[in-house]
Structure formats: structure tokens, C-alpha cells
Design a protein around this motif. Sequence first.
Motif, PDB file in Angstrom:
ATOM      1  N   LEU A 135       0.821  -1.202   0.000  1.00 35.05           N
ATOM      2  CA  LEU A 135       0.000   0.000   0.000  1.00 35.05           C
ATOM      3  C   LEU A 135       0.862   1.262   0.000  1.00 35.05           C
ATOM      4  CD1 LEU A 135      -2.781   1.425   0.370  1.00 35.05           C
ATOM      5  CD2 LEU A 135      -2.507   1.042   2.835  1.00 35.05           C
ATOM      6  N   THR A 136       2.064   1.158   0.568  1.00 37.63           N
ATOM      7  CA  THR A 136       2.940   2.330   0.705  1.00 37.63           C
ATOM      8  C   THR A 136       4.141   2.295  -0.231  1.00 37.63           C
ATOM      9  OG1 THR A 136       4.059   1.223   2.547  1.00 37.63           O
ATOM     10  CG2 THR A 136       2.255   2.739   3.093  1.00 37.63           C
ATOM     11  N   GLY A 137       4.049   1.567  -1.335  1.00 39.47           N
ATOM     12  CA  GLY A 137       5.115   1.606  -2.328  1.00 39.47           C
ATOM     13  C   GLY A 137       5.722   0.260  -2.629  1.00 39.47           C
ATOM     14  N   ASP A 138       6.991   0.254  -3.047  1.00 36.50           N
ATOM     15  CA  ASP A 138       7.644  -0.998  -3.425  1.00 36.50           C
ATOM     16  C   ASP A 138       9.097  -1.005  -2.947  1.00 36.50           C
ATOM     17  OD1 ASP A 138       8.695   0.855  -5.289  1.00 36.50           O
ATOM     18  OD2 ASP A 138       8.872  -0.657  -6.853  1.00 36.50           O
ATOM     19  N   HIS A 139       9.732  -2.177  -3.093  1.00 38.15           N
ATOM     20  CA  HIS A 139      11.144  -2.305  -2.712  1.00 38.15           C
ATOM     21  C   HIS A 139      11.745  -3.519  -3.408  1.00 38.15           C
ATOM     22  CE1 HIS A 139      14.841  -2.109  -0.528  1.00 38.15           C
ATOM     23  NE2 HIS A 139      14.646  -3.256   0.098  1.00 38.15           N
TER      24      HIS A 139
ATOM     25  N   GLU B  14      13.678   0.822  -7.638  1.00 39.75           N
ATOM     26  CA  GLU B  14      12.235   0.765  -7.380  1.00 39.75           C
ATOM     27  C   GLU B  14      11.500   1.570  -8.450  1.00 39.75           C
ATOM     28  OE1 GLU B  14      14.053  -0.819  -4.056  1.00 39.75           O
ATOM     29  OE2 GLU B  14      14.371   1.268  -4.657  1.00 39.75           O
ATOM     30  N   ILE B  15      10.245   1.265  -8.623  1.00 39.06           N
ATOM     31  CA  ILE B  15       9.434   2.043  -9.558  1.00 39.06           C
ATOM     32  C   ILE B  15       8.490   2.989  -8.824  1.00 39.06           C
ATOM     33  CG2 ILE B  15       9.584   0.370 -11.426  1.00 39.06           C
ATOM     34  CD1 ILE B  15       6.771  -0.607 -10.675  1.00 39.06           C
ATOM     35  N   ILE B  16       8.325   2.780  -7.527  1.00 42.08           N
ATOM     36  CA  ILE B  16       7.464   3.636  -6.721  1.00 42.08           C
ATOM     37  C   ILE B  16       8.237   4.228  -5.554  1.00 42.08           C
ATOM     38  CG2 ILE B  16       5.378   3.784  -5.309  1.00 42.08           C
ATOM     39  CD1 ILE B  16       4.311   1.355  -6.922  1.00 42.08           C
ATOM     40  N   GLY B  17       9.007   3.381  -4.849  1.00 40.80           N
ATOM     41  CA  GLY B  17       9.670   3.841  -3.638  1.00 40.80           C
ATOM     42  C   GLY B  17       8.673   3.934  -2.494  1.00 40.80           C
ATOM     43  N   LYS B  18       8.857   4.905  -1.633  1.00 40.92           N
ATOM     44  CA  LYS B  18       7.977   5.079  -0.479  1.00 40.92           C
ATOM     45  C   LYS B  18       6.915   6.129  -0.779  1.00 40.92           C
ATOM     46  CE  LYS B  18       6.785   5.075   3.995  1.00 40.92           C
ATOM     47  NZ  LYS B  18       5.945   6.264   4.070  1.00 40.92           N
ATOM     48  N   ILE B  19       5.658   5.785  -0.539  1.00 42.78           N
ATOM     49  CA  ILE B  19       4.550   6.728  -0.639  1.00 42.78           C
ATOM     50  C   ILE B  19       3.741   6.647   0.655  1.00 42.78           C
ATOM     51  CG2 ILE B  19       4.377   6.739  -3.151  1.00 42.78           C
ATOM     52  CD1 ILE B  19       2.176   4.657  -2.941  1.00 42.78           C
ATOM     53  N   ASN B  20       2.921   7.622   0.882  1.00 40.98           N
ATOM     54  CA  ASN B  20       2.141   7.661   2.106  1.00 40.98           C
ATOM     55  C   ASN B  20       0.882   6.810   1.991  1.00 40.98           C
ATOM     56  OD1 ASN B  20       3.879   9.476   3.425  1.00 40.98           O
ATOM     57  ND2 ASN B  20       2.884  11.221   2.429  1.00 40.98           N
ATOM     58  N   ALA B  21       0.493   6.218   3.099  1.00 38.72           N
ATOM     59  CA  ALA B  21      -0.797   5.546   3.165  1.00 38.72           C
ATOM     60  C   ALA B  21      -1.907   6.586   3.063  1.00 38.72           C
ATOM     61  CB  ALA B  21      -0.923   4.767   4.470  1.00 38.72           C
TER      62      ALA B  21
END
Length: 268
Positions: free
Chosen positions: A148-152, A160-167
Motif C-alpha cells: 500500500l505504501t510503495g515498493d522495494h 524501485e518504480i514507486i519507492g515510499k509513498i504515504n498511506a
Amino acid sequence: VSTSAGSIYYNTTDDELRVYNGTAWTDLGGLIVFGGDDATHWWKNEGITQSTWTAERGNVNFTEQNGSLTYTASDSRFNNLKSIGNTANTYTYMTADTGSNGSFWNASQAFSFIAVIDKVSQVTSNYGDACFVHQWNGQPDGSWSLDLTGDHTWGGGYGEIIGKINAPGSFPQKGILMFRASSGGSSGQLQWCAAGQSSWSTQASTSGWPSNISGSYDAINLFNFTGASHSGHRFSGAYAEVAYFKDLRISDTTRDAWRDYLKAKFSI
């Protein structure tokens, strides 16, 4: 259960979806109506036990590894149906391992997944946690997780294609998590349908796979990576149902059929 006209619920004893017509509950057919549209692998709630999750479709079961997960036979978060969860700081995970490299994903083909989850906290500060993992050849390096908060991607050199995002709000977060992308990673979407909502929110859009990953994805993991050297990327929460669509970016029609089925079944 609400008894206003139009209310629906899933009867787990009879495997029927029912609607209240204003005076009485009537059957809509439940599992006869919904047959797991387009899923190549489907781990239904009914298959959950303490240490295994028997596949409804795809013939690859999840098995527990490295410890003990929390099995709940009647989880109030999921309409008093089963769940499997973990909130401890451990290396425990579940894996559906074919033993054949590239059998789940070859790092170029399309795929999609859908999962009913309750994420109770964020573990890592820099990346998404290991909610859904494409496991690389039985080792953490090169394995890729989505959350839900990105990828690793484990190992530091795979990107990564998203990294860290906020819930989309404070924890816990309960709902339906969906990712889909075409061959090569084009037209990728990480979407979320929160409990109590009927529409999808797009958490992230993507246009390609992580930069340096390559084939040999032989398993799907839940909760953590195989062989993880630390538990900093584990998923903290619970699952109620999971589906995987190999070599397919699912359509809006398929996505929404799953949403309607899952929201009715788990009363979310």
C-alpha cells in the motif's frame, strides 16, 4: 447485519451472496455468480489454516516459514471470516513456491494481483513493506515487493518504480489492494479500495519494471522476503484473500467484479 433494502451479505455456511429486498433476504447465487474472474492463482479465505493456505486455483499452496503466524478463525475485521496475520518483529513469512524458476513471473510479462488486507503499521521508513513479493530464486537479492505504501527490491542495486509513498490516512488501513501492469511494466497502477468506499484511489502509476531485475521468479511471498537478513521490510498486518493474474493486466471490468465480490464477502 443491516436490514435496509439493498443491503447485501455473504453467507459462508451456504456459500451464497444475499440481498435484502425490503422484507426478506434473497439469494443472489454467491460463488455461483462469482467464479474468480481471470485469476490464474486464487487463495480463497476458506483455505486459510495456521500454517498453510490451500489454493483454490493454480495448485500452489502457501506454507508458513520461520516461525508462527497469527491464525484467526473468526476475525471481526473481515466479517468474522478467517485471517492470517503477523505484527511481531520476526522473519516469519508465507511462500507459494513452484520450485521452477520463472514460473510465476519472468521480469518482463504482465501481471496483476488483488489482496484483502488490514495493514496495521508501516515498518520501513524508506520503501514500501513486503505485502506482496515476487520472490527471486529463493533469495532476497533481486526479489521485489509491493505494498500500500510503495515498493522495494532487496539488494540495493535493483531500483524501485514507486519507492515510499504515504498511506491514504492513519493506520490501521483495511481494504482491497490491487496492482496491475502490462508487459514491460507499462500502464502500471497501484490502487486501493478502502473499507467503506466503493471507488478505487490510485496510489501510484508506473511505466516500467525496476531497472536491473531479471527472470527466475519462482515464488510469491506474503509478509517478508525469503532469506531476509533483517525484518525491516516485513508486512505488519493480516490477509483474508489473495488472487494473482499471470501474464495479464486485468481490465476495469475484472477489477471491479473482484471488488464487488470481496466487499460483499468481507463486509468491507
